[in-house]
Design an enzyme around this catalytic site. Structure first.
Site, mmCIF file in Angstrom:
data_model
loop_
_atom_site.group_PDB
_atom_site.id
_atom_site.type_symbol
_atom_site.label_atom_id
_atom_site.label_comp_id
_atom_site.label_asym_id
_atom_site.label_seq_id
_atom_site.Cartn_x
_atom_site.Cartn_y
_atom_site.Cartn_z
ATOM 1 N N HIS A 1 -43.347 -22.976 21.313
ATOM 2 C CA HIS A 1 -44.412 -24.006 22.568
ATOM 3 C C HIS A 1 -43.554 -24.855 22.419
ATOM 4 O O HIS A 1 -43.237 -25.600 23.855
ATOM 5 C CB HIS A 1 -45.518 -23.730 22.304
ATOM 6 C CG HIS A 1 -46.429 -22.491 22.228
ATOM 7 N ND1 HIS A 1 -46.172 -21.122 22.322
ATOM 8 C CD2 HIS A 1 -46.675 -21.819 24.154
ATOM 9 C CE1 HIS A 1 -46.988 -20.472 23.016
ATOM 10 N NE2 HIS A 1 -47.238 -20.726 24.349
ATOM 11 N N LYS B 1 -54.365 -12.955 20.417
ATOM 12 C CA LYS B 1 -55.486 -12.593 19.488
ATOM 13 C C LYS B 1 -56.427 -13.615 19.440
ATOM 14 O O LYS B 1 -56.233 -14.432 18.757
ATOM 15 C CB LYS B 1 -55.925 -11.142 17.765
ATOM 16 C CG LYS B 1 -55.064 -12.462 16.731
ATOM 17 C CD LYS B 1 -55.399 -12.227 15.867
ATOM 18 C CE LYS B 1 -54.978 -12.760 14.947
ATOM 19 N NZ LYS B 1 -55.862 -13.569 13.851
#
Lengths: 213, 290
Positions: A37, A119
């Site tokens: 990222h 998750k």
């Protein structure tokens, strides 16, 4: 509602998705954790090119176990009868998405990603970005790495492997009916986590009463 | 002779821990699956059990986060193989590096300054070995590969003794519930009470070595374990933090006496993939993987 979705996905369809929908995805995923990222946002800010098109794929918060197999070298034709060179996914479940919260709103804005797979859920900033950019966050059972690997047909590419190492590199997977993925945050502000937090808050009152007994 | 056996046994233990979930954990997950009422919660546990079956039969890692390889060596002071402790450390490192390629494991050790991953699960203090001298004539090596998601949810609280056990229970429940789905529930909650800051955390991690569902031998501690487990499962957080009645599979407490002014509480959570394996060196020179 259960849906089979082929990537890239149309914006209208993503806008229709709601918390509680169950998705099975076919197409391409790219994996990105904290380091990826950070790196991709930095490259984008400098005006450098990203070697693949994230907007055509789902973003998978995942640091897989992959194994190099076969003979030859990347993108070379292997000798007759030999297993061609390639990466095989051994285990590839989702990682904890909360770590990407600090990047995700800028990431969605920069790369036009429509479906996130992870998750544990994400926070307020991501929720607002999902609304602004018409995207959803989906949940896959954490730790189910061997099961997830079964739906990954092929590793198509890998980027920044030397710089970032196996878990943090960006892997491009071709997947078939990857799921079940539960939509837990949608583009209308719906969030399973916010709803559940209300139930938990009520239960905590009971828990505190019980503790005093 | 024993050197070769020992090295092979350590390799086998690393592989077993990564690919086969211990039966006490599988049984606890099956009980949880039967207990859950909502399809969503049941579905998470069914996926977990299916995943474990695929991993076991295919000799594949249960989870892509194959963890930091942490070894606990308990060396019996009457063991005739105490001199082997010198090579055990080296064998543990070799077995870890070789298993990383053979299984394979995910390379999970990173230089904190440069971010470089050497690719072999080795590095300064890695794999981590906890050495301990104990009574007895055996040497027991326990491997606890532990993932980053659950380890990130560890906590140390230096509680005020005045809050008592009620305050301690509240602190545990608040913390575990606040962790949400991040540590991959249903978790095994390891608690270390007393001692000091480092001791509380160490005891909390060591509490995870116990079989799921086992209770502390002292009734007062055992009853605290049962009570906290019940409170946690009343929260509704559930498997993977998406709602349900199984937030934790077990609570394990270990304790030490405390300073009058301090009530240290260490909390270490283990994800549902509570992977463990043991290597035992008996007094008569047998090397067994358990």
């Amino acid at each position: 509602m259960e849906r089979e979705i082929t990537l890239p996905v149309a914006q209208d369809l993503v806008r229709e998705l709601r918390v509680g929908d169950v998705l099975y995805l076919t197409g391409r995923f790219f994996t990105a954790r904290d380091e990826a990222h950070h790196l991709m946002l930095e490259r984008k800010a400098k005006g450098e090119e990203i070697p693949f098109d994230p907007s055509q794929m789902a973003l998978f918060h995942c640091g897989p176990v992959v194994k190099e197999e076969g003979t030859g070298r990347p993108r070379e034709i292997s000798p007759p009868g030999a297993i061609p060179w390639g990466w095989r996914v051994i285990a590839a479940g989702p990682t904890t998405s909360a770590r990407m919260e600090m990047f995700e709103d800028r990431f969605l804005s920069a790369f036009g990603v429509k479906i996130i797979i992870g998750k544990g859920g994400m926070g307020e900033r991501t929720q607002r970005a999902l609304e602004a950019h018409g995207a959803v966050y989906t949940h896959y059972t954490g730790g189910a790495g061997a099961l997830a690997a079964k739906a990954i047909e092929q590793v198509e590419d890998v980027f920044w492997l030397d710089e970032l190492g196996m878990p943090e590199a960006v892997w491009i997977f071709r997947v078939k009916s990857f799921g079940p993925l539960l939509v837990t945050m949608d583009s209308t502000g719906g969030s399973l986590y916010t709803e559940l937090a209300k139930t938990i808050a009520k239960n905590m009152v009971k828990i505190r009463e019980r503790m005093k007994d | 002779m024993i050197d070769r056996q020992l090295k092979d046994a350590l390799m086998q233990a690393v592989k077993q821990a990564a690919t086969i979930l211990p039966s006490d954990v599988v049984d606890a997950l099956k009980r949880a699956e039967a207990k859950e009422r909502s399809d969503l919660a049941k579905g998470q546990l069914s996926a977990i059990l299916k995943n474990c079956e695929i991993a076991r039969t295919g000799a594949l890692p249960i989870c892509q986060d194959t963890g930091i390889q942490t070894f606990f060596v308990e060396a019996g002071m009457s063991s005739p193989y105490l001199a082997k402790l010198r090579v055990i450390g080296a064998f543990i490192a070799e077995a870890t590096a070789e298993a990383t390629v053979a299984i394979p494991l995910r390379p999970n050790t990173v230089d904190p300054f440069t971010g470089k991953n050497p690719g072999d699960n080795l590095g300064r203090f890695m794999p981590y070995i906890n050495w301990e001298l104990v009574d007895g004539d055996e040497i027991m090596i326990t491997l606890l590969p532990k993932g980053g998601g659950s380890e990130n949810m560890s906590a140390l609280m230096m509680l005020t003794p005045g809050v008592g056990m009620e305050g301690l229970k509240e602190a545990v429940v608040d913390h575990v519930v606040a962790c949400g789905g991040k540590p991959c529930p249903p978790t095994i909650v390891g608690l270390g009470i007393g001692g000091g800051a480092d001791i509380a955390l160490k005891l909390a991690k060591r509490a995870l070595l116990r079989d799921v569902g086992s209770r502390h031998p002292e009734p007062v501690v055992a009853s605290l374990e049962g009570e906290i487990l019940e409170l946690l499962n009343m929260s509704g957080l559930g498997p993977m933090g998406i709602g349900g009645v199984t937030t934790a599979l077990a609570v394990h407490v270990e304790y030490a006496f405390r300073h009058p002014a301090a009530l240290p509480l260490g909390i270490v959570l283990q994800c549902w993939a509570d992977r463990r394996a043991k290597v035992r060196i008996t007094a008569d020179g047998r090397v067994e993987v358990i």
